[in-house]
Design an enzyme around this catalytic site. Structure first.
Site, mmCIF file in Angstrom:
data_model
loop_
_atom_site.group_PDB
_atom_site.id
_atom_site.type_symbol
_atom_site.label_atom_id
_atom_site.label_comp_id
_atom_site.label_asym_id
_atom_site.label_seq_id
_atom_site.Cartn_x
_atom_site.Cartn_y
_atom_site.Cartn_z
ATOM 1 N N SER A 127 -3.738 1.683 0.257
ATOM 2 C CA SER A 127 -3.557 2.612 1.376
ATOM 3 C C SER A 127 -4.894 3.221 1.772
ATOM 4 O O SER A 127 -5.722 3.529 0.919
ATOM 5 C CB SER A 127 -2.592 3.732 0.948
ATOM 6 O OG SER A 127 -2.603 4.770 1.910
ATOM 7 N N THR B 52 -1.081 -0.532 10.146
ATOM 8 C CA THR B 52 0.295 -0.015 10.144
ATOM 9 C C THR B 52 0.659 0.392 11.559
ATOM 10 O O THR B 52 -0.032 1.207 12.175
ATOM 11 C CB THR B 52 0.405 1.166 9.166
ATOM 12 O OG1 THR B 52 0.089 0.678 7.869
ATOM 13 C CG2 THR B 52 1.800 1.760 9.162
ATOM 14 N N PRO C 72 0.824 -1.210 0.000
ATOM 15 C CA PRO C 72 0.000 0.000 0.000
ATOM 16 C C PRO C 72 0.857 1.260 0.000
ATOM 17 O O PRO C 72 1.723 1.417 0.863
ATOM 18 C CB PRO C 72 -0.784 -0.120 1.313
ATOM 19 C CG PRO C 72 0.051 -1.003 2.186
ATOM 20 C CD PRO C 72 0.770 -1.947 1.270
ATOM 21 N N ARG D 36 11.027 5.136 5.773
ATOM 22 C CA ARG D 36 10.423 6.479 5.860
ATOM 23 C C ARG D 36 10.091 6.866 7.288
ATOM 24 O O ARG D 36 9.618 7.963 7.544
ATOM 25 C CB ARG D 36 9.141 6.513 5.025
ATOM 26 C CG ARG D 36 9.387 6.301 3.564
ATOM 27 C CD ARG D 36 8.124 5.933 2.821
ATOM 28 N NE ARG D 36 7.181 7.019 2.610
ATOM 29 C CZ ARG D 36 7.294 7.945 1.686
ATOM 30 N NH1 ARG D 36 8.344 7.955 0.890
ATOM 31 N NH2 ARG D 36 6.383 8.885 1.537
ATOM 32 N N LYS E 162 1.471 -4.471 10.200
ATOM 33 C CA LYS E 162 2.520 -4.113 9.225
ATOM 34 C C LYS E 162 3.461 -3.127 9.896
ATOM 35 O O LYS E 162 3.034 -2.040 10.321
ATOM 36 C CB LYS E 162 1.856 -3.446 8.004
ATOM 37 C CG LYS E 162 2.822 -2.834 6.995
ATOM 38 C CD LYS E 162 2.062 -2.294 5.798
ATOM 39 C CE LYS E 162 2.970 -1.683 4.750
ATOM 40 N NZ LYS E 162 3.546 -0.391 5.135
ATOM 41 N N GLY F 233 10.382 -3.754 1.690
ATOM 42 C CA GLY F 233 11.468 -2.796 1.865
ATOM 43 C C GLY F 233 12.687 -3.132 1.042
ATOM 44 O O GLY F 233 13.352 -4.146 1.274
ATOM 45 N N GLY F 234 12.946 -2.308 0.042
ATOM 46 C CA GLY F 234 14.208 -2.402 -0.694
ATOM 47 C C GLY F 234 14.288 -3.535 -1.697
ATOM 48 O O GLY F 234 15.359 -3.793 -2.250
ATOM 49 N N HIS G 47 8.530 0.592 6.797
ATOM 50 C CA HIS G 47 7.835 1.621 6.031
ATOM 51 C C HIS G 47 8.726 2.163 4.902
ATOM 52 O O HIS G 47 8.723 3.341 4.590
ATOM 53 C CB HIS G 47 7.422 2.762 6.971
ATOM 54 C CG HIS G 47 6.111 3.393 6.664
ATOM 55 N ND1 HIS G 47 4.974 3.160 7.390
ATOM 56 C CD2 HIS G 47 5.744 4.287 5.699
ATOM 57 C CE1 HIS G 47 3.983 3.883 6.897
ATOM 58 N NE2 HIS G 47 4.411 4.562 5.871
HETATM 59 C C1 FMN Z 1 5.184 7.146 -1.324
HETATM 60 C C2 FMN Z 1 4.905 6.083 -0.316
HETATM 61 C C3 FMN Z 1 3.699 6.081 0.336
HETATM 62 C C4 FMN Z 1 3.427 5.096 1.283
HETATM 63 N N1 FMN Z 1 2.209 5.079 1.883
HETATM 64 C C5 FMN Z 1 1.944 4.141 2.796
HETATM 65 C C6 FMN Z 1 0.676 4.096 3.424
HETATM 66 O O1 FMN Z 1 -0.204 4.868 3.119
HETATM 67 N N2 FMN Z 1 0.496 3.165 4.373
HETATM 68 C C7 FMN Z 1 1.476 2.259 4.740
HETATM 69 O O2 FMN Z 1 1.288 1.444 5.634
HETATM 70 N N3 FMN Z 1 2.667 2.263 4.129
HETATM 71 C C8 FMN Z 1 2.911 3.173 3.157
HETATM 72 N N4 FMN Z 1 4.115 3.161 2.543
HETATM 73 C C9 FMN Z 1 5.094 2.088 2.862
HETATM 74 C C10 FMN Z 1 4.890 0.876 1.936
HETATM 75 O O3 FMN Z 1 3.702 0.206 2.210
HETATM 76 C C11 FMN Z 1 6.025 -0.132 2.057
HETATM 77 O O4 FMN Z 1 6.168 -0.492 3.415
HETATM 78 C C12 FMN Z 1 7.356 0.384 1.532
HETATM 79 O O5 FMN Z 1 7.174 1.243 0.452
HETATM 80 C C13 FMN Z 1 8.235 -0.802 1.112
HETATM 81 O O6 FMN Z 1 9.485 -0.351 0.729
HETATM 82 P P1 FMN Z 1 9.941 -0.117 -0.799
HETATM 83 O O7 FMN Z 1 9.295 1.158 -1.249
HETATM 84 O O8 FMN Z 1 11.406 -0.007 -0.666
HETATM 85 O O9 FMN Z 1 9.499 -1.318 -1.611
HETATM 86 C C14 FMN Z 1 4.397 4.127 1.586
HETATM 87 C C15 FMN Z 1 5.622 4.130 0.919
HETATM 88 C C16 FMN Z 1 5.878 5.095 -0.044
HETATM 89 C C17 FMN Z 1 7.178 5.045 -0.747
HETATM 90 C C1 COI Z 2 -0.674 8.785 4.345
HETATM 91 C C2 COI Z 2 0.810 8.835 4.572
HETATM 92 C C3 COI Z 2 1.217 8.857 5.989
HETATM 93 C C4 COI Z 2 1.405 7.821 3.706
HETATM 94 C C5 COI Z 2 2.616 7.155 4.195
HETATM 95 O O1 COI Z 2 2.555 6.198 4.905
HETATM 96 C C6 COI Z 2 3.890 7.604 3.759
HETATM 97 O O2 COI Z 2 3.995 8.657 3.131
HETATM 98 O O3 COI Z 2 4.872 6.915 4.080
#
Ligand code: FMN
Ligand code: COI
Length: 416
Positions: free
Chosen positions: A111, A174, A82, A307, A280, A336-337, A304
């Site tokens: 998401s 999350t 997501p 992030r 998660k 992740g990654g 995440h």
């Molecule tokens: C732009 C962006 C938005 C994301 N938004 C959410 C979110 O709304 N909810 C959530 O649980 N994780 C969110 N994530 C984390 C992803 O679900 C996931 O854990 C992560 O992107 C995996 O790492 P990767 O980008 O290296 O594959 C987000 C990640 C990115 C890059």
């Molecule tokens: C809605 C946001 C908090 C989305 C998110 O999880 C992110 O930007 O990493």
């Protein structure tokens, strides 16, 4: 097999192609990690520590990459993680991703903060929805709703009930966002969703709307009275005040009050038998044990995408501890990654049942909408299939730790 896109044969090339197709605000928001970006970077680089021990002469002429998730056959042990606000990458956003997932037979995580409603996504992914003319025989794929559990339980309860009605199989709570991580580019750019997009699952409800709220489509705009701490200072040691007013991700996604006993129990009650409850954002054996004790159906080892807590372990390094604690009692996934089919193989060899992909899907979306997401998934699926064959495996269930070694800094190679 569709012809290759000769401009894009790897996820790294997809990233480069997407780069120029996103505006700066979107690119920075999608690509960055928290603080120095060390965890973001290490999520990928940590995979290099693990090397594959290939076996030969095993008749690998028939390889089956499929696995099962939520009772469905998934074409590969890969799902779309997501990620919020996908219309920033492409005007069709989550709709394009959903069509791609359906065509590729891949589960989609949605998401809470999507720019398409969960009902529209579920329709596209369902058995009878969105059948494409060129592929009338494609089966539906299941969906999981990623959940940020709000302090306003009514808002969350409504969302969960809608997901249940729409046929979502699971809720992924999350748990790594008690506060939002410090993402400096996001702060510097004063990131907010442009007014022509909506955080679609929380469209304004006239009755709930504060009359003093501006009449503006942007869910990030708030009156001074409603304004929560700015993104630059939202966790600068001040006293916690529950958010009020319109749902925006800066105000509502983070929830420092979440706790095992109260919240998981509540969530399981609302989800009932129809939807599984996953957590998660687990990174330790202790929390994996607590998750099991609180009756969750599965765990996603995640930070995440780097992030949130910068300096946290790479997920592939956190995985073995979680696998050791879980001892097969519930499924364990990881994200992740992951940028190569070989990464997927390594994660499975270390004990994960399944992996999720975040940014590469967004890059595919930015590159060519639905076609780009399909390309992204196809690259990873093809690489994974090839890796399975070259390593001497023909079924996903064959992949175990006997196929891996770990190399330390001195070059010492250890069997796992
Ligand atoms: C732009 C962006 C938005 C994301 N938004 C959410 C979110 O709304 N909810 C959530 O649980 N994780 C969110 N994530 C984390 C992803 O679900 C996931 O854990 C992560 O992107 C995996 O790492 P990767 O980008 O290296 O594959 C987000 C990640 C990115 C890059
Ligand atoms: C809605 C946001 C908090 C989305 C998110 O999880 C992110 O930007 O990493």
């Amino acid at each position: 097999m569709p012809p290759h896109d000769l401009n894009c044969l790897t996820i790294a090339e997809l990233e480069a192609l997407a780069y120029t197709r996103m505006d700066k605000q979107t690119r920075d928001y999608y690509n960055e990690g928290a603080d120095s970006g060390s965890t973001l970077q290490e999520n990928s680089s940590a995979y290099a520590k693990y090397r594959i021990r290939p076996r030969v002469l095993r008749d690998v002429s028939a390889i089956d990459t499929s696995t099962s998730i939520f009772g469905h056959k998934n074409s590969v042990p890969i799902g779309v993680a997501p990620t919020a606000m996908q219309r920033l990458a492409h005007h069709e956003g989550e709709e394009a991703t959903a069509r791609a997932c359906r065509n590729m037979g891949v589960v989609m995580g949605l998401s809470s903060f999507s720019t398409t409603t969960l009902e529209d996504v579920a329709n596209i992914c369902s058995d009878d929805g969105g059948a494409s003319d060129e592929k009338p025989d494609v089966q539906g794929v299941p969906n999981a709703l990623q959940l940020y559990l709000f302090e306003d339980r009514e808002e969350s309860r409504r969302l969960i009930e809608r997901a249940k009605k729409a046929g979502f199989r699971a809720v992924f709570l999350t748990v790594d966002t008690p506060y939002l991580g410090r993402r400096n580019l996001e702060i510097r750019n004063q990131f907010k969703l442009p007014p022509h997009f909506k955080v679609a699952n929380f469209a304004p409800d006239e009755e709930k709307q504060d009359p003093s709220a501006p009449n503006d489509d942007s869910r990030d705009v708030q009156t001074p009275r409603q304004r929560r701490p700015s993104i630059a200072s939202h966790h600068d040691g001040e006293k916690h005040v529950p958010p009020s007013g319109p749902v925006t991700f800066h105000t509502h996604a983070a929830n420092p009050t979440l706790s095992w006993d109260r919240d998981i129990t509540w969530l399981k009650g609302i989800c009932g038998p129809e939807m599984q409850v996953w957590v998660k954002g687990i990174a330790t054996g202790e929390d994996a044990e607590l998750a099991i004790r609180h009756g969750v159906d599965g765990i996603v080892v995640s930070n995440h995408g780097g992030r949130q807590l910068d300096g946290a372990m790479a997920t592939i390094d956190a995985l073995p501890e979680v696998i050791g604690a879980v001892r097969g009692r519930i499924p364990v996934h990881v994200d992740g990654g992951i940028r190569h089919g070989t990464d997927v193989f390594k994660a499975l060899a270390l004990g994960a049942d399944f992996v999720w992909i975040g940014r590469p899907v967004l890059w595919g979306l930015a590159y060519k909408g639905q076609e780009g997401v399909e390309l992204c998934l196809r690259l990873l699926a093809d690489e994974f299939r090839l890796c399975m064959g070259l390593a001497g495996t023909v079924k996903v269930g064959d992949i175990g730790k006997e196929y891996l070694v770990k190399i330390d800094k001195s070059g010492f190679v250890a069997r796992l």
